[in-house]
Design a protein around this motif. Structure first.
Motif, PDB file in Angstrom:
ATOM      1  N   ILE A  29       0.817  -1.213   0.000  1.00  0.00           N
ATOM      2  CA  ILE A  29       0.000   0.000   0.000  1.00  0.00           C
ATOM      3  C   ILE A  29       0.854   1.269   0.000  1.00  0.00           C
ATOM      4  CG2 ILE A  29      -0.268   0.192   2.493  1.00  0.00           C
ATOM      5  CD1 ILE A  29      -3.070   0.745  -0.034  1.00  0.00           C
ATOM      6  N   LYS A  30       2.057   1.189   0.578  1.00  0.00           N
ATOM      7  CA  LYS A  30       2.952   2.350   0.549  1.00  0.00           C
ATOM      8  C   LYS A  30       3.315   2.720  -0.882  1.00  0.00           C
ATOM      9  CE  LYS A  30       5.511   2.280   4.887  1.00  0.00           C
ATOM     10  NZ  LYS A  30       6.850   2.113   5.461  1.00  0.00           N
ATOM     11  N   TRP A  33       0.372   4.478  -2.475  1.00  0.00           N
ATOM     12  CA  TRP A  33       0.276   5.881  -2.048  1.00  0.00           C
ATOM     13  C   TRP A  33       1.296   6.743  -2.788  1.00  0.00           C
ATOM     14  CZ3 TRP A  33      -3.292   8.469   0.506  1.00  0.00           C
ATOM     15  CH2 TRP A  33      -4.171   7.774   1.323  1.00  0.00           C
ATOM     16  N   ASN A  34       2.524   6.290  -2.859  1.00  0.00           N
ATOM     17  CA  ASN A  34       3.582   7.044  -3.528  1.00  0.00           C
ATOM     18  C   ASN A  34       3.289   7.250  -5.003  1.00  0.00           C
ATOM     19  OD1 ASN A  34       6.232   7.608  -1.883  1.00  0.00           O
ATOM     20  ND2 ASN A  34       5.376   5.712  -1.099  1.00  0.00           N
ATOM     21  N   GLN A  36       0.414   7.052  -6.631  1.00  0.00           N
ATOM     22  CA  GLN A  36      -0.780   7.840  -6.925  1.00  0.00           C
ATOM     23  C   GLN A  36      -0.583   9.316  -6.629  1.00  0.00           C
ATOM     24  OE1 GLN A  36      -3.651   6.850  -8.666  1.00  0.00           O
ATOM     25  NE2 GLN A  36      -1.930   5.498  -9.039  1.00  0.00           N
ATOM     26  N   ILE A  37       0.023   9.630  -5.503  1.00  0.00           N
ATOM     27  CA  ILE A  37       0.259  11.047  -5.193  1.00  0.00           C
ATOM     28  C   ILE A  37       1.233  11.646  -6.199  1.00  0.00           C
ATOM     29  CG2 ILE A  37       1.303  12.607  -3.496  1.00  0.00           C
ATOM     30  CD1 ILE A  37      -0.033  10.902  -1.324  1.00  0.00           C
ATOM     31  N   GLY A 140       1.722  16.928  -1.280  1.00  0.00           N
ATOM     32  CA  GLY A 140       1.735  15.470  -1.390  1.00  0.00           C
ATOM     33  C   GLY A 140       3.055  14.887  -0.930  1.00  0.00           C
ATOM     34  N   TYR A 143       3.199  15.205   2.842  1.00  0.00           N
ATOM     35  CA  TYR A 143       2.304  14.231   3.467  1.00  0.00           C
ATOM     36  C   TYR A 143       2.975  12.859   3.542  1.00  0.00           C
ATOM     37  CZ  TYR A 143      -1.588  11.065   4.197  1.00  0.00           C
ATOM     38  OH  TYR A 143      -2.404  10.079   4.680  1.00  0.00           O
ATOM     39  N   LEU A 144       3.518  12.432   2.410  1.00  0.00           N
ATOM     40  CA  LEU A 144       4.181  11.127   2.381  1.00  0.00           C
ATOM     41  C   LEU A 144       5.378  11.087   3.335  1.00  0.00           C
ATOM     42  CD1 LEU A 144       4.158  10.394  -1.448  1.00  0.00           C
ATOM     43  CD2 LEU A 144       2.830   9.218   0.303  1.00  0.00           C
ATOM     44  N   HIS A 147       4.276  11.103   7.228  1.00  0.00           N
ATOM     45  CA  HIS A 147       3.656   9.878   7.727  1.00  0.00           C
ATOM     46  C   HIS A 147       4.524   8.634   7.517  1.00  0.00           C
ATOM     47  CE1 HIS A 147      -0.062  11.794   8.870  1.00  0.00           C
ATOM     48  NE2 HIS A 147      -0.064  12.435   7.717  1.00  0.00           N
ATOM     49  N   TYR A 149       5.550   7.293   4.724  1.00  0.00           N
ATOM     50  CA  TYR A 149       5.187   6.496   3.548  1.00  0.00           C
ATOM     51  C   TYR A 149       6.124   6.729   2.364  1.00  0.00           C
ATOM     52  CZ  TYR A 149       0.604   5.796   5.758  1.00  0.00           C
ATOM     53  OH  TYR A 149      -0.413   5.469   6.608  1.00  0.00           O
ATOM     54  N   TYR A 155       8.222   7.294  -5.889  1.00  0.00           N
ATOM     55  CA  TYR A 155       7.667   8.638  -6.050  1.00  0.00           C
ATOM     56  C   TYR A 155       8.261   9.323  -7.284  1.00  0.00           C
ATOM     57  CZ  TYR A 155       6.063  13.300  -4.753  1.00  0.00           C
ATOM     58  OH  TYR A 155       5.463  14.520  -4.757  1.00  0.00           O
TER      59      TYR A 155
END
Length: 180
Positions: A29-30, A33-34, A36-37, A140, A143-144, A147, A149, A155
């Motif tokens: 999931i990390k 997140w990377n 998609q952002i 973004g 945020y990553l 947290h 991530y 990224y």
């Protein structure tokens, strides 16, 4: 919305679906997140930049403003930007250096840009769409990072994919126009 913009949006959506599937199937999931952002923020930056530059070019065409000198070849401009090796040779050996300097200063003053011209040219760089897209990109990233991530390779890879998709679409569009 133009046909080219729709084609770019469709290609970006297809590429995003592929990135999502690869992230879910092969990674955790990390990674999702990377990617998609990074992908969404880079796509927003590219689309906002294209829109603002299109608006700037349309305004220049509408007002018949030409900022490029077509009298010299592009390669000549790169190799000799100050026109030091021009083919026009001065026949007069007794050139007044002081007069030449004064003439050059007058030419530079004549070519000086006013504040209104500079502001008009910076509209594309300072458009709210571009600034907002860059703010989303920065937020973004923060945020990553905050947290825990952030996975830098994923990224950065996600930041480059939209650019490659847009370049591919533009080149294929140019090729289609060239063939027809």
């Amino acid at each position: 919305m133009s046909k080219l913009t729709l084609q770019i949006l469709k290609s970006l959506a297809i590429a995003d679906i592929a990135v999502i599937l690869i992230s879910i199937i092969f990674f955790d999931i990390k990674m999702l997140w990377n990617t998609q952002i990074g992908f969404i923020s880079a796509s927003l930056v590219i689309l906002a930049s294209m829109k603002s530059y299109k608006r700037m070019v349309d305004a220049r065409v509408e007002h018949n403003i030409i900022t490029m000198d077509d009298t010299r070849d592009t390669i000549d401009k790169l190799e000799d930007p100050y026109d030091l090796y021009s083919e026009e040779i001065a026949e007069d050996e007794n050139v007044d250096i002081g007069g030449a300097v004064k003439d050059e200063k007058l030419r530079m003053k004549k070519n000086r840009r006013t504040m209104s011209e500079t502001l008009r040219d910076t509209k594309a760089a300072l458009s709210l769409n571009r600034i907002g897209a860059y703010v989303i990109l920065i937020l973004g990233f923060f945020y990553l990072n905050r947290h825990g991530y952030l996975m830098a390779p994923a990224y950065i890879l996600a930041l480059t994919v939209p650019m490659l998709v847009v370049v591919f679409v533009l080149l294929s569009q140019k090729e289609k126009q060239h063939l027809s």
